[in-house]
Design an enzyme around this catalytic site. Sequence first.
Site, PDB file in Angstrom:
ATOM      1  N   ARG A  51      -9.343   6.555  -3.840  1.00 42.21           N
ATOM      2  CA  ARG A  51     -10.051   7.706  -4.383  1.00 42.21           C
ATOM      3  C   ARG A  51      -9.342   9.026  -4.111  1.00 42.21           C
ATOM      4  O   ARG A  51      -9.129   9.829  -5.026  1.00 42.21           O
ATOM      5  CB  ARG A  51     -11.480   7.767  -3.796  1.00 42.21           C
ATOM      6  CG  ARG A  51     -12.463   6.799  -4.424  1.00 42.21           C
ATOM      7  CD  ARG A  51     -13.577   6.441  -3.460  1.00 42.21           C
ATOM      8  NE  ARG A  51     -13.011   5.768  -2.292  1.00 42.21           N
ATOM      9  CZ  ARG A  51     -12.722   4.466  -2.270  1.00 42.21           C
ATOM     10  NH1 ARG A  51     -12.968   3.723  -3.312  1.00 42.21           N
ATOM     11  NH2 ARG A  51     -12.177   3.914  -1.207  1.00 42.21           N
ATOM     12  N   THR A  52      -8.966   9.271  -2.864  1.00 38.52           N
ATOM     13  CA  THR A  52      -8.406  10.585  -2.524  1.00 38.52           C
ATOM     14  C   THR A  52      -7.078  10.824  -3.223  1.00 38.52           C
ATOM     15  O   THR A  52      -6.856  11.871  -3.832  1.00 38.52           O
ATOM     16  CB  THR A  52      -8.229  10.712  -0.995  1.00 38.52           C
ATOM     17  OG1 THR A  52      -9.493  10.505  -0.356  1.00 38.52           O
ATOM     18  CG2 THR A  52      -7.696  12.084  -0.628  1.00 38.52           C
ATOM     19  N   LYS A  79      13.281   3.276   8.078  1.00 33.91           N
ATOM     20  CA  LYS A  79      14.615   3.349   8.686  1.00 33.91           C
ATOM     21  C   LYS A  79      14.660   4.312   9.869  1.00 33.91           C
ATOM     22  O   LYS A  79      15.727   4.582  10.405  1.00 33.91           O
ATOM     23  CB  LYS A  79      15.635   3.793   7.632  1.00 33.91           C
ATOM     24  CG  LYS A  79      15.702   2.888   6.409  1.00 33.91           C
ATOM     25  CD  LYS A  79      16.648   3.468   5.368  1.00 33.91           C
ATOM     26  CE  LYS A  79      16.660   2.626   4.099  1.00 33.91           C
ATOM     27  NZ  LYS A  79      17.530   3.221   3.042  1.00 33.91           N
ATOM     28  N   ARG A 101      -1.793  12.635   3.950  1.00 31.95           N
ATOM     29  CA  ARG A 101      -2.691  11.786   4.734  1.00 31.95           C
ATOM     30  C   ARG A 101      -1.850  11.060   5.767  1.00 31.95           C
ATOM     31  O   ARG A 101      -0.771  10.531   5.456  1.00 31.95           O
ATOM     32  CB  ARG A 101      -3.418  10.765   3.862  1.00 31.95           C
ATOM     33  CG  ARG A 101      -4.142   9.691   4.682  1.00 31.95           C
ATOM     34  CD  ARG A 101      -5.029   8.819   3.846  1.00 31.95           C
ATOM     35  NE  ARG A 101      -6.222   9.558   3.437  1.00 31.95           N
ATOM     36  CZ  ARG A 101      -7.281   8.976   2.847  1.00 31.95           C
ATOM     37  NH1 ARG A 101      -7.278   7.673   2.611  1.00 31.95           N
ATOM     38  NH2 ARG A 101      -8.327   9.693   2.510  1.00 31.95           N
ATOM     39  N   HIS A 129     -11.341  15.330   7.337  1.00 31.54           N
ATOM     40  CA  HIS A 129     -11.080  15.010   5.933  1.00 31.54           C
ATOM     41  C   HIS A 129     -11.785  16.104   5.123  1.00 31.54           C
ATOM     42  O   HIS A 129     -12.842  15.885   4.523  1.00 31.54           O
ATOM     43  CB  HIS A 129     -11.631  13.627   5.595  1.00 31.54           C
ATOM     44  CG  HIS A 129     -11.139  13.062   4.295  1.00 31.54           C
ATOM     45  ND1 HIS A 129     -10.536  13.828   3.317  1.00 31.54           N
ATOM     46  CD2 HIS A 129     -11.175  11.794   3.790  1.00 31.54           C
ATOM     47  CE1 HIS A 129     -10.224  13.065   2.290  1.00 31.54           C
ATOM     48  NE2 HIS A 129     -10.599  11.827   2.547  1.00 31.54           N
TER      49      HIS A 129
END
Length: 297
Positions: A51-52, A79, A101, A129
């Site tokens: 969703r986000t 890496k 995020r 959030h």
Amino acid sequence: MRHLLGIAGWQRDELEALLDRAQAHLPGGPDASHVLRGRVVANLFFEDSTRTRSSFEVAARKLGADVLNWSYAGSSVSKGETLLDTARNIEAMGPAVIVIRHRSSGAPGLVARHVKCAVVNAGDGAHEHPSQALLDAFTLRQRWGRLDGRTVLIVGDVLHSRVARSNLVCLKALGARVVLCGPPTLLPPGLEEMGGEVTHQLDAVLPQADAVMCLRLQTERMSEAFLPSQREYSRLFGVTPARAERMKPDALVLHPGPINRGVELSPVVADGPRSVILEQVANGVAVRRAILEACAS
């Protein structure tokens, strides 16, 4: 507004101004496809999201921006590239906004201190959030007009929930009473100091709620035995059809997603007339358009 790193510290008039801006971005509002035309929004998602991430992408494209979608899988992080090196390399490509995020609390704030473009926190660890809290408040404001005097009950895994923390601060600032409910093992200390009320008795407080926000059990973040079983949790804290019958006739049900159907929320309730879950998703685009517009300007 240069960055959106959290809700903490926002004043009521600032929150309402952003929600008012989001109102103009609802379907049928003025054309905004020129706002970010020729600019780039970079989505850096170090954790999975549906969703986000999709919502920020749709919001950016509706503002006319080009979107750079970066994900952890297949990146140079495997890496050994550091978070800051990744962010600086993305910044070198010229984005107006980086949406990030990350599994670590404070990661967006760290990036914001080392890049020149705007940074939006799309969820950091168990910290905040902010865009989710804003879209939740927007959804309730659409239904109620104002949040003053309303009781919002947040139920579930508050300990691991960045959504709960941002919502507690946001909803309190907008005049709501916020009650947090769950097992003692999933309610962290300090919630009262943030303005919340705490209870472990869902059935006692449920009839008082004007809205019930169910939180997902974040078992992927649980390294210890916080619960006897999901079945036991559902028995004590799940919003079932029987519990929904004891709610106020016009009380609403919210969920930030994804839903563990049959655990924190019955499918009958999730898909029933009380549910505004899909409204939350739809409103997320308008709210995130407002966020990107404010940060990029």
